[in-house]
Design an enzyme around this catalytic site. Structure first.
Site, mmCIF file in Angstrom:
data_model
loop_
_atom_site.group_PDB
_atom_site.id
_atom_site.type_symbol
_atom_site.label_atom_id
_atom_site.label_comp_id
_atom_site.label_asym_id
_atom_site.label_seq_id
_atom_site.Cartn_x
_atom_site.Cartn_y
_atom_site.Cartn_z
ATOM 1 C CG ASP A 259 -1.795 -1.263 1.248
ATOM 2 O OD1 ASP A 259 -2.257 -1.697 0.189
ATOM 3 O OD2 ASP A 259 -1.943 -1.825 2.352
ATOM 4 C CE LYS B 69 2.889 -2.512 -4.416
ATOM 5 N NZ LYS B 69 2.505 -2.278 -3.027
ATOM 6 N N GLY C 172 -4.238 -4.339 -4.132
ATOM 7 C CA GLY C 172 -5.238 -3.348 -4.532
ATOM 8 C C GLY C 172 -4.505 -2.096 -4.962
ATOM 9 C CG HIS C 173 -1.580 -2.134 -7.291
ATOM 10 N ND1 HIS C 173 -0.674 -2.796 -8.069
ATOM 11 C CD2 HIS C 173 -1.312 -2.525 -6.016
ATOM 12 C CE1 HIS C 173 0.108 -3.541 -7.300
ATOM 13 N NE2 HIS C 173 -0.277 -3.404 -6.053
ATOM 14 C CD GLN D 259 0.884 -9.041 -2.723
ATOM 15 O OE1 GLN D 259 1.562 -9.695 -3.492
ATOM 16 N NE2 GLN D 259 -0.369 -8.750 -2.985
ATOM 17 C CB THR E 293 -9.629 -6.647 3.425
ATOM 18 O OG1 THR E 293 -8.571 -5.827 3.944
ATOM 19 C CG2 THR E 293 -9.040 -7.871 2.744
#
Ligand code: IMO
Ligand code: MG
Length: 437
Positions: free
Chosen positions: A13, A16, A40-41, A223, A301
């Site tokens: 997070d 990126k 999640g990007h 990640q 999430t």
């Protein structure tokens, strides 16, 4: 050879997606090489934010081939939804390609992820429950089902049958859960196979050809370093190789083909899920300011992220493992309201400085946790989100940035000061244009 690699240097997070989006504009290919839909990007598309989980962040540019590489684990249901969502806002998705060798996440992987976490109780990892770990477990156990099995439904049928028999045994005997129905999963997945079939390629040959032709290739990490299966804060990690080294494993490209290693770190730290976090700020007003201003809630999430100060000990370790050439600092604007800012420069145990970032998590956990030693910097207390020139940043802000550079002995390429595509301060203009053009 014009290839760039972008990796996260903390616990994920770091922003990126925005950086990949910026860099991808001038690339011919953007490749994901590890992880799955646990990431999640966020990228900015047509005046709205879009969260990509499996699709590479170059997707908004129609000239870019976006490859989901062999090292990725693919949940077809999630991928198809992502493709449809992009199409619904007018994005051309024909350039999204899938590697034959990537492994498929099945419903039993998602369930196993949940059951395993439940069984671990207070030692649970806090996974995203996307089935990522169990999919990689099957890959290593040599019983995984790969995307290429979608091309031969007889083989797919057989592999699925064997897997479901085996998984149902585990569900019943170990977890005391209901067995799964083979037929309904088979029916569901052959529909996915039909939809995804035209996108399946041998990405290894495609990429080697692209390199031969001198194409610009960008590898997008998911990640981050401290979640790496080998070098992260094990066992509180994800299940893939998140480092620059992971590019070769996850794509079939030799190390000699890779050129610029770009590392992304936030100006503070966050972590979702369990595990050590030496610079974590326990519940107080500063933590709440950072969480609110930085919108620190999981994009996959929705969990509130744990927040803490910048940790230069772990960041130095991450830069070393990845051989970072260019550093990008994100979300500096989030710190603008603070009276003071702390930076961790050393870990101590029983009053003694640790020479290395520790491999044993016992040193990084709760009661046993190392003591983080900080330097305090005065805040700048000014909005910086509109500034584009490094010279125009407040004096205290530059002091903070200069300290990071001198500690890491690394020059910062770019500072992100907001989520909009143009909210950046380019610090090293010549390197920036060399990489970004
Ligand atoms: P991006 O790409 C932040 C964390 C989970 C959990 C651990 C293992 O957006 O930076 P997993 O589901 O992978 O088995 O969970 O890793 N995690 C992430 N944290 N950002 C991510 O991705 C993450 N992907 C996994 O919270 O602690
Ligand atoms: Mg994330």
């Amino acid at each position: 050879m014009p290839s760039n690699v972008i990796v996260g240097l903390q616990w994920g997070d770091e922003g990126k997606g925005k950086i990949t989006d910026l860099l991808s504009k001038n690339s011919d290919y953007v490749i994901r090489y590890q992880g799955g839909n646990n990431s999640g990007h966020s990228i900015h598309i047509k005046n709205r934010y879009f969260i990509l989980h499996l699709i590479p962040s170059g997707v908004i540019y129609p000239h870019i081939k976006c490859i989901i590489g062999p090292g990725v684990v693919i949940d077809p249901k999630s991928l198809i939804k992502e493709i449809k969502d992009l199409e619904s806002i007018g994005i051309n998705t024909s350039q999204i390609l899938i590697a034959k060798r990537a492994h498929i996440t099945m419903p039993y992987h998602r369930l196993l992820d949940e059951y395993k976490e439940e069984a671990l109780g207070d030692r649970s990892i806090g996974t995203t429950h996307r089935g990522i770990g169990p999919t990689y477990e099957d890959k290593i156990a040599r019983i995984g089902i790969r995307i290429l099995d979608f091309l031969n439904l007889k083989i797919f049928y057989k592999k699925l049958k064997d897997n479901i028999n085996y998984k149902n045994y585990i569900f019943k005997k170990i977890y005391k859960k209901k067995p799964l129905s083979f037929n309904s999963i088979y029916e569901e997945y052959i529909e996915y196979a039909k939809i995804l079939y035209p996108r399946i390629i041998d990405s290894v040959y495609e990429l080697h050809e692209a390199f031969k032709k001198g194409k610009k290739i960008l590898f997008e990490g998911a990640q981050a370093m401290l979640l790496d299966i080998n070098y992260g804060t094990y066992p509180y990690v994800t299940t893939s190789s998140t480092s620059t080294g992971g590019v070769c494993i996850g794509t079939g490209i030799p190390p000699t083909f890779l050129k610029n290693f770009i590392g992304v770190a936030k100006s503070y730290c966050t972590r979702v899920g369990s595990g050590p976090f030496p610079t974590e700020i326990n519940k107080n007003i500063i933590r709440d300011i950072i969480r609110k201003k930085g919108n620190e809630y999981g994009s996959t999430t929705k969990r509130p992220r744990r927040c803490g100060w910048l940790d230069l000990v772990s960041l130095q370790y991450s830069c070393m493992i990845n051989d970072i050439h260019y550093l990008i600092i994100t979300k500096l604007d989030v710190l603008s309201e603070l009276e003071f800012i702390k930076v961790c420069i050393e870990y101590r145990k029983n009053g003694k400085k640790l020479p290395y970032f520790p491999a044993n998590i016992e040193y990084l956990e709760k009661e046993e946790q190392v003591e983080a030693i900080y330097i305090d910097f005065p805040g700048w207390k000014k909005d910086i989100s509109h500034i584009h020139e490094y010279e125009n940043l407040p004096k205290n802000c530059k002091k903070y940035i200069n300290f990071i550079e001198s500690y890491l002995k690394l020059e910062i390429l770019l500072i992100s000061i907001g989520s909009e595509r143009n909210q950046n301060v380019i610090k090293n203009t010549s390197s920036f244009f060399q990489i970004f053009s």
